[in-house]
Each structure stands twice: as C-alpha cells, then as structure tokens.
Design an enzyme around this catalytic site. Structure first.
Site, PDB file in Angstrom:
ATOM      1  N   CYS A 184       6.546   0.553 -15.587  1.00 29.58           N
ATOM      2  CA  CYS A 184       5.488   0.179 -14.930  1.00 29.58           C
ATOM      3  C   CYS A 184       4.109   1.073 -14.638  1.00 29.58           C
ATOM      4  O   CYS A 184       3.211   0.723 -14.010  1.00 29.58           O
ATOM      5  CB  CYS A 184       5.943  -0.288 -13.537  1.00 29.58           C
ATOM      6  SG  CYS A 184       7.111  -1.405 -13.754  1.00 29.58           S
ATOM      7  N   SER A 196       9.662   3.137 -13.627  1.00 28.33           N
ATOM      8  CA  SER A 196      11.008   3.770 -13.661  1.00 28.33           C
ATOM      9  C   SER A 196      11.278   4.537 -14.858  1.00 28.33           C
ATOM     10  O   SER A 196      10.425   4.494 -16.127  1.00 28.33           O
ATOM     11  CB  SER A 196      12.155   2.415 -14.056  1.00 28.33           C
ATOM     12  OG  SER A 196      12.109   1.780 -12.814  1.00 28.33           O
ATOM     13  N   HIS A 233       2.851  -0.434  -5.957  1.00 27.46           N
ATOM     14  CA  HIS A 233       3.462  -0.988  -7.106  1.00 27.46           C
ATOM     15  C   HIS A 233       4.618  -2.010  -6.418  1.00 27.46           C
ATOM     16  O   HIS A 233       5.249  -1.670  -5.527  1.00 27.46           O
ATOM     17  CB  HIS A 233       4.253  -0.142  -8.174  1.00 27.46           C
ATOM     18  CG  HIS A 233       5.202  -0.691  -9.093  1.00 27.46           C
ATOM     19  ND1 HIS A 233       4.748  -1.815  -9.660  1.00 27.46           N
ATOM     20  CD2 HIS A 233       6.472  -0.560  -9.203  1.00 27.46           C
ATOM     21  CE1 HIS A 233       5.728  -2.399 -10.394  1.00 27.46           C
ATOM     22  NE2 HIS A 233       7.008  -1.680 -10.330  1.00 27.46           N
ATOM     23  N   SER A 236      17.409   2.087  -8.456  1.00 29.31           N
ATOM     24  CA  SER A 236      15.964   1.905  -8.543  1.00 29.31           C
ATOM     25  C   SER A 236      15.096   2.167  -7.394  1.00 29.31           C
ATOM     26  O   SER A 236      14.188   2.644  -7.293  1.00 29.31           O
ATOM     27  CB  SER A 236      15.668   0.991  -9.774  1.00 29.31           C
ATOM     28  OG  SER A 236      15.627  -0.184  -8.887  1.00 29.31           O
ATOM     29  N   ASN A 239       7.027  -9.835 -10.458  1.00 26.75           N
ATOM     30  CA  ASN A 239       6.618  -8.487 -11.120  1.00 26.75           C
ATOM     31  C   ASN A 239       5.961  -8.616 -12.400  1.00 26.75           C
ATOM     32  O   ASN A 239       6.470  -9.591 -13.164  1.00 26.75           O
ATOM     33  CB  ASN A 239       7.918  -7.895 -11.340  1.00 26.75           C
ATOM     34  CG  ASN A 239       7.666  -6.309 -11.557  1.00 26.75           C
ATOM     35  OD1 ASN A 239       6.685  -5.605 -11.469  1.00 26.75           O
ATOM     36  ND2 ASN A 239       8.663  -5.423 -11.697  1.00 26.75           N
ATOM     37  N   THR A 296      13.464 -11.108  -9.426  1.00 27.63           N
ATOM     38  CA  THR A 296      12.046 -10.120  -9.467  1.00 27.63           C
ATOM     39  C   THR A 296      11.628 -10.241 -10.828  1.00 27.63           C
ATOM     40  O   THR A 296      10.717  -9.248 -10.892  1.00 27.63           O
ATOM     41  CB  THR A 296      12.494  -8.529  -9.240  1.00 27.63           C
ATOM     42  OG1 THR A 296      13.441  -8.261 -10.158  1.00 27.63           O
ATOM     43  CG2 THR A 296      13.382  -8.498  -7.791  1.00 27.63           C
ATOM     44  N   GLU A 326       4.873  -2.537 -21.159  1.00 27.39           N
ATOM     45  CA  GLU A 326       6.284  -2.132 -21.765  1.00 27.39           C
ATOM     46  C   GLU A 326       7.312  -3.223 -22.224  1.00 27.39           C
ATOM     47  O   GLU A 326       8.365  -3.100 -22.579  1.00 27.39           O
ATOM     48  CB  GLU A 326       7.037  -1.456 -20.628  1.00 27.39           C
ATOM     49  CG  GLU A 326       7.311  -2.425 -19.220  1.00 27.39           C
ATOM     50  CD  GLU A 326       8.186  -1.880 -18.124  1.00 27.39           C
ATOM     51  OE1 GLU A 326       9.394  -1.834 -18.342  1.00 27.39           O
ATOM     52  OE2 GLU A 326       7.675  -1.903 -17.122  1.00 27.39           O
ATOM     53  N   LYS A 359       9.083  -1.547   2.483  1.00 30.53           N
ATOM     54  CA  LYS A 359      10.155  -0.585   2.638  1.00 30.53           C
ATOM     55  C   LYS A 359       9.425   0.824   2.651  1.00 30.53           C
ATOM     56  O   LYS A 359       9.808   1.814   3.565  1.00 30.53           O
ATOM     57  CB  LYS A 359      11.317  -0.547   1.735  1.00 30.53           C
ATOM     58  CG  LYS A 359      12.228  -1.618   1.770  1.00 30.53           C
ATOM     59  CD  LYS A 359      13.509  -1.503   0.920  1.00 30.53           C
ATOM     60  CE  LYS A 359      14.103  -2.730   1.023  1.00 30.53           C
ATOM     61  NZ  LYS A 359      15.690  -2.511   0.687  1.00 30.53           N
TER      62      LYS A 359
END
Ligand code: HMG
Length: 388
Positions: A111, A308, A233, A201, A275, A152, A79, A242
């Site tokens: 991603c 996203s 990811h 997000s 990332n 990030t 991307e 999380k």
C-alpha cells in the site's frame, strides 16, 4: 517554489455490499464490522473493472486537454497489477490520450507505493518547475470469501496531478521513512488473493507509525499541536483510529477532541469504499478535505502511509487558499448515491468472475456504466474500451 497536489480525483466501481449483510452471512455480530472494524459498506469490482480502467476513470475526470498534452510522467502505483511486465501506466497513457513523450512507470511496495510515486513526482517537478506529473494509485483489495480479511476488502483509484504552485496542498520536504523485511501481508504471483497475518499486521502498522512519529518529532521539533489533522492509510478505518489514539495523550483534551473530529471526517468515505491499498491514504485525504468544514488555508496536515512487507512514511502537507477548487466536490457523493447494492450471493459470484488466467474471454460490458471498461481478453491481450 512550492510543489504539491494540484488536482485530485477518485473512482470506484458501481457495486457495493452492506457490512451488516456480510456480518449476517458470516455469522458475526454486525457491530464487530461496523464498530470493531469501522466499515459500513464495501466496493465490489466487476470483472469489467481492473486497476487500469479504475485509474483511467479516476484521472479522466480531472484532466484538461492541456494537461494531457503537458504531462511529463505517468506514475502508476498498484499491488494488484494486470501484467508482470507491461506497466499499467502505458495503458492509461493511451486511454487518457496523454502525449507520447511522457515517461510511464508502474511501482510496487504494497500500500506504500502511491506515496513513493507522489514523492518522485514532487522531486521531478522541483527540478522541472513547468512539468506536470500524473500519479495514480489503483487497487482491488482481495482476501477471499469467508476469510478474516474479507471485511476489509474494497476497490478504487485516486488520481493526483503534481505541479508547482499547486491548488490543493504543498508537499513539504520533511518526510521520515523506514523499511523492514516483515511477513505481515503478501500475495504470491500465482494467487489472486492476499495472504495476511492479520493481527500481526495491525501491530506492525502501529509500531511503524509510532516509530516514525517519534522520529518526525525529533527531526522537525514539531508536535501534534502543529497539525490540524492527521491522515492515515486506512486498510479499515478502526486501524487509523487505533494509531491516532496511541499518540493523543501527548496533547490537551481540547486538542484531542479536535483531532478526533477531523479523523471522523477523514474516514467518512473510506468507511463506505473499503481498502483500496495504494490509494487508501489519499482517499482519506480527500475525505478530510471534503468533510471537515473547519479546515483553512495554511493548515498543516500530517499523513502516515504504510505498506505491508513493510515500509512507512510520514510527511506533512500545507493546505492552499482555494484547495476545494482542485477537487470535484460532488464526485464522491454522486458516486456513492449511484452505486447498486449487491446481495451477498451476487457479490460471491462477482468475486469469482475474474479474468486472470484467461486466454480468450469476452465480458458483458452492458451493465458497466463507467467510461473505461475491460471488454475481455483476446490471445491473452486485455481489451480496453472507451464507452462514451
Ligand atoms: P478478526 O480477528 O476477525 O477481528 O480480524 P477481531 O476479533 O480482532 O475483532 C476486530 C475488532 O472488533 C476488535 O476490536 C474487537 O474487539 C471488535 P479491537 O480490539 O481491535 O479494537 N469487536 C466488536 N466491536 C463491537 N461490537 C462487537 C464486536 N465484536 C468484536 N460485537 C483483522 C480483524 C483486521 C485482523 C482482519 O480483518 C484482517 O486480517 N484484515 C486484513 C489485514 C489488515 O487490514 N491489516 C491492517 C494493517 S496492515 C496494512 O495496513 C497494510 C494493508 O493495507 C496491505 C498492504 O500494505 O498492501 C493491509
């Protein structure tokens, strides 16, 4: 016949910043970055590395001459591509000396597109069992200096060779996937940095994971006990934690601890790279394979891919007997050991030195030790050089 990942290889630029330095420079508590976000270091790309050179540098390390003669497709997921028309796959085909009868294509969906590329490769090889398909996921994650997303960022590429009877893992035919038009993260054509609604997000990521996990369980009658590890990811490593914590209560405490231990292995390298958008889930897979010494042949792993915009996919892989032989085992430790730390002001200068928009510009390549580098732009044509 089983189809899957036969070889994997990784590349990331030779510079990094320490997250404690970044926290101090941005007036944040270091533990917010180290624990709250889950990142310790961040790869920084110089102007002489872009998605093409990083992808070529990753793939080159694993391909034999025979592979280069036999690859039938090069699928390039990114991307942060370098051209709106020409595919990065065509550049890497030439840089890597891949035969001219290969198909080449670039894919985009934030991603997620590395996973789509992997599934396309699997389906092609299923129909053409002798074929080899090269899948590259390469990106530079840029949010901008002094932004919420800065901690990030990251850069790197993962290359995967997909074949029948693979060495590393089979890709099982059990994917569940979903898409929904959501403005959580995007990058307009005239911007070199992403726009993000950060907390939104992260919530959408968790919602997609939970919905796909429920759908996967319903469609396959499998549950968390079916898996040795879950791979995510990892836009930042706390994100995967999380999502994992959202489903852990479904199993015993013992299984929860085992899954958390494997998760630590799966984020070991992502913590130090940051990332890399399309490649992040696959760097995490490599991290698991190289750092979890309890893995065994026949173990099933679940992988959650999220991009996203938004699209997600969840599927399983089965580890093969000699999976380590498909990896270059010292590659990541050596790469990390050989990196040079930048001060925050050096990083800020490097961040501003992109070639995007230049008509003619020569770059100093003497400091870049990678095999493939970008030496500049001439008449708006990118100039790629093989250094050794
Ligand atoms: P923020 O607002 O600066 O951070 O942005 P925060 O205030 O939410 O704090 C982060 C965490 O640190 C919190 O923990 C705090 O409690 C904790 P949480 O509640 O989340 O568990 N914290 C501390 N912990 C320990 N000691 C301390 C301390 N202080 C605070 N002293 C945000 C964070 C992630 C939003 C921002 O960095 C961002 O916008 N990042 C980019 C967006 C992103 O990565 N989104 C992930 C999901 S979307 C995705 O994965 C797709 C993507 O890869 C792109 C693509 O698809 O192409 C991004």
């Amino acid at each position: 016949m089983q189809v899957g990942i036969d070889k994997m290889s990784f590349f990331s630029p030779q510079h990094y910043i320490d997250m404690v330095d970044l926290a101090h420079a941005r007036g944040e508590e270091p533990d917010k970055y180290l624990i709250g976000i889950g990142q310790t270091q961040q790869a920084v790309a110089p102007a002489t590395q872009d998605v093409v050179t990083m992808g070529a540098n990753a793939a080159d390390q694993m391909l034999t001459q025979t592979d280069r003669e036999e690859i039938e497709e090069v699928i390039f997921a990114t991307e942060s591509g370098v051209d709106q028309s020409k595919s990065a796959a065509v550049y890497v085909q030439k840089l890597l000396g891949i035969n001219r009868y290969a198909r080449t294509i670039e894919l985009k969906q934030a991603c997620y597109s590395g996973t789509y590329g992997l599934m396309q490769a699997r389906d092609y090889v299923t129909l053409h069992p002798e074929a080899k398909v090269l899948v590259i996921a390469s990106d530079i994650a840029r949010y901008g200096l002094n932004t919420g997303g800065e901690v990030t960022q990251g850069a790197g590429a993962v290359a995967m060779l997909v074949t029948a009877n693979p060495t590393i893992a089979t890709l099982n035919q059990d994917s569940v996937f979903m898409s929904d038009e959501i403005m959580d993260f995007w990058r307009p054509n005239d911007s070199s940095t992403a726009v993000v609604d950060g907390k939104f997000s992260a919530n959408i990521y968790r919602d997609f994971f939970k919905e796909l996990w429920d759908r996967y369980r319903a469609q396959t009658s499998r549950d968390l006990n079916s898996f040795k590890a879950l791979v995510f990811h990892l836009p930042f490593t706390k994100m995967g934690l999380k999502a994992l914590r959202d489903v852990l209560p479904e199993v015993s405490e013992e299984k929860q601890n085992a899954l958390l231990t494997s998760f630590e292995a799966s984020r070991h390298y992502n913590k130090q790279i940051g990332n890399l958008y399309t490649g992040s889930a696959y760097l995490s897979l490599m991290s698991l394979l190289l750092n979890d010494d309890t893995l065994q042949a026949g173990d099933d792993l679940a992988l959650f891919s999220y991009g996203s915009g938004a699209e997600g996919e969840l599927f399983s892989l089965t580890l093969q007997a000699n999976y380590n032989q498909g990896l270059i085992t010292n590659q990541l430790p050596e790469l990390l050991e050989q990196r040079t730390q930048l001060s925050i002001s050096e990083y800020e200068q490097m961040f501003a030195s992109v070639v995007q928009g230049s008509t003619n510009r020569a770059l100093d390549i003497t400091h870049d030790h990678a095999k493939f580098v970008l030496s500049g732009v001439q008449d708006q044509k990118r100039q790629y050089v093989e250094q050794f």
